[in-house]
Write an enzyme that holds these catalytic residues in place. Structure first.
Site, PDB file in Angstrom:
ATOM      1  CB  SER A  50      64.141  14.008  38.831  1.00  0.00           C
ATOM      2  OG  SER A  50      65.512  13.753  39.100  1.00  0.00           O
ATOM      3  CG  ASP A  82      59.629  14.616  39.184  1.00  0.00           C
ATOM      4  OD1 ASP A  82      58.487  15.102  39.139  1.00  0.00           O
ATOM      5  OD2 ASP A  82      60.551  15.075  39.893  1.00  0.00           O
ATOM      6  CD  GLU A 134      54.764  22.181  36.098  1.00  0.00           C
ATOM      7  OE1 GLU A 134      55.407  21.119  36.238  1.00  0.00           O
ATOM      8  OE2 GLU A 134      55.265  23.301  36.296  1.00  0.00           O
ATOM      9  CG  HIS A 203      60.408  22.801  41.654  1.00  0.00           C
ATOM     10  ND1 HIS A 203      59.732  23.185  40.531  1.00  0.00           N
ATOM     11  CD2 HIS A 203      59.977  21.542  41.916  1.00  0.00           C
ATOM     12  CE1 HIS A 203      58.938  22.211  40.120  1.00  0.00           C
ATOM     13  NE2 HIS A 203      59.040  21.204  40.954  1.00  0.00           N
ATOM     14  N   GLY A 204      62.900  23.476  45.177  1.00  0.00           N
ATOM     15  CA  GLY A 204      64.301  23.526  45.596  1.00  0.00           C
ATOM     16  C   GLY A 204      64.635  24.425  46.765  1.00  0.00           C
ATOM     17  N   GLY A 232      57.487  20.870  44.544  1.00  0.00           N
ATOM     18  CA  GLY A 232      58.269  21.843  45.310  1.00  0.00           C
ATOM     19  C   GLY A 232      57.872  21.856  46.773  1.00  0.00           C
ATOM     20  CG  ASN A 269      56.034  15.516  43.262  1.00  0.00           C
ATOM     21  OD1 ASN A 269      55.222  14.636  43.526  1.00  0.00           O
ATOM     22  ND2 ASN A 269      56.300  15.892  42.037  1.00  0.00           N
ATOM     23  CB  THR A 272      65.176  20.180  47.978  1.00  0.00           C
ATOM     24  OG1 THR A 272      64.965  20.459  46.602  1.00  0.00           O
ATOM     25  CG2 THR A 272      66.363  20.959  48.480  1.00  0.00           C
TER      26      THR A 272
END
Ligand code: G3H
Ligand code: ZN
Length: 338
Positions: A50, A82, A134, A203-204, A232, A269, A272
């Protein structure tokens, strides 16, 4: 074994109706956790570098970690970029030996996103490398809640967290989703090999409680016929049983991660959740022995905890058992027990 390209894994996954887990190569322990899980589960796997990892470890260190474990592994491993930020970064990664590239042009207007994605495809395809791009924008949780609000939310029961997030983030997440009517033009105009489509994830997130949009995944699959990538994924509710157990209600057009794989998601993916599992394993070990002097004895339980999480995801994606043979990489407890 030598690194393989993502196309080799994703096209087979698409044909057979399962997904490949893509986990981030953030430090040596997490890389080993992923590879050991892949070996034991006999699962092909994607290790991705990433933007955060490039800043933290440097491109060369992050790249070499993955290459080293892949060489020893008896399962196919992809080295993937990524959220690549530019044409130049993609060229650097191609040169560094990556076997899968990505351009994230989600902050750009569609025309510019397509132009750069197409340019990357041109050079990548010339040497047989696939490219992910994306469409729409997959937001991050920090776009919706401050650190203090997140602390407050995390203390609440999960159904309440989801209800509050639906109010705060729901309409914007919906607005940012990939538009199926643009998808065919995006794919044909760029030549990309897999599509990181915004399908409702964020994400996250700190817990697996948030649904994906089933209708959007189905429409995008029909419009593109490409392997779809779910970003995410740490925050996405895994199964119907989990949703019931947690008391989280899904709307009719929503689905779980398990269901998303059944309807066209071929690469998942997860970053986290791996990081959090690692931290919890290491933290618990340290709390038990605060006088420990050997950092490996604290980091190793972190590795084991991350490995079990990755194993669970591989099983959820029906990716386990896809590779014949037995493990070539010794488990960490054996290797590091001095
Ligand atoms: O590109 C990386 C992923 O989309 C990871 O997202 O940290 O929410 O699992 P996550
Ligand atoms: Zn992502």
């Amino acid at each position: 074994m030598p690194l393989v390209t993502s196309n080799e894994l994703l096209l087979e996954a698409q044909r057979e109706g399962y997904a490949i887990g893509a986990f981030n190569a953030n430090n040596m322990e997490c890389v080993k956790a992923v590879i050991e899980a892949a070996e034991e589960e006999r699962a092909p796997v994607i290790l991705q570098v990433s933007q955060g990892a490039i800043k933290y470890a440097g491109l060369q260190m992050a790249t070499e970690m993955v290459k080293t474990v892949a060489e020893e592994a008896s399962v196919p491993v992809v080295l993937h970029l990524d959220h690549g930020t530019s044409f130049l970064q993609n060229v650097q990664c191609l040169h560094a030996g990556f076997t899968s590239l990505m351009y994230d042009g989600s902050a750009e207007p569609l025309g510019k996103n397509m132009e750069v994605s197409a340019k990357i495809c041109e050079i990548a395809h010339a040497v047989g490398l696939p490219v992910e791009a994306e469409l729409g924008k997959i937001p991050k949780i920090e776009d919706y809640v401050t650190a203090e609000e997140a602390d407050d939310l995390r203390a609440r029961p999960e159904p309440e967290q989801v209800r509050i997030l639906r109010e705060k983030a729901g309409p914007n997440v919906e607005e940012l989703m990939a538009d199926p009517s643009q998808a065919q033009r995006f794919v044909e105009g760029t030549g990309i090999d897999s599509l990181a489509a915004a399908v409702g994830s964020i994400h996250g997130m700190w817990a697996d409680s948030w649904p994906l949009r089933r209708d959007r995944i189905e429409e995008l699959r029909k419009a593109t016929n490409l392997p779809l990538v779910c970003h995410g994924s740490s925050g996405v509710i895994r199964t119907r049983a989990d949703a019931e157990e947690k008391g989280i209600e899904l709307k009719p057009n929503e689905c779980t991660l398990e269901e998303a794989v059944q309807i066209g998601i071929c690469k998942v993916n997860v970053a986290t959740a791996v990081s959090m599992a690692f931290l919890k394993g290491a933290w618990d070990a340290w709390q038990e022995r605060l006088n420990e002097k050997d950092l490996r004895k604290i980091l190793l339980p972190g590795l084991q905890s991350a490995k079990e999480l990755v194993r669970g995801y591989m099983r959820l994606f029906s990716c386990s058992g896809r590779v014949s043979g037995t493990s070539a990489v010794a488990a960490s407890e054996v290797k590091h027990a001095e």
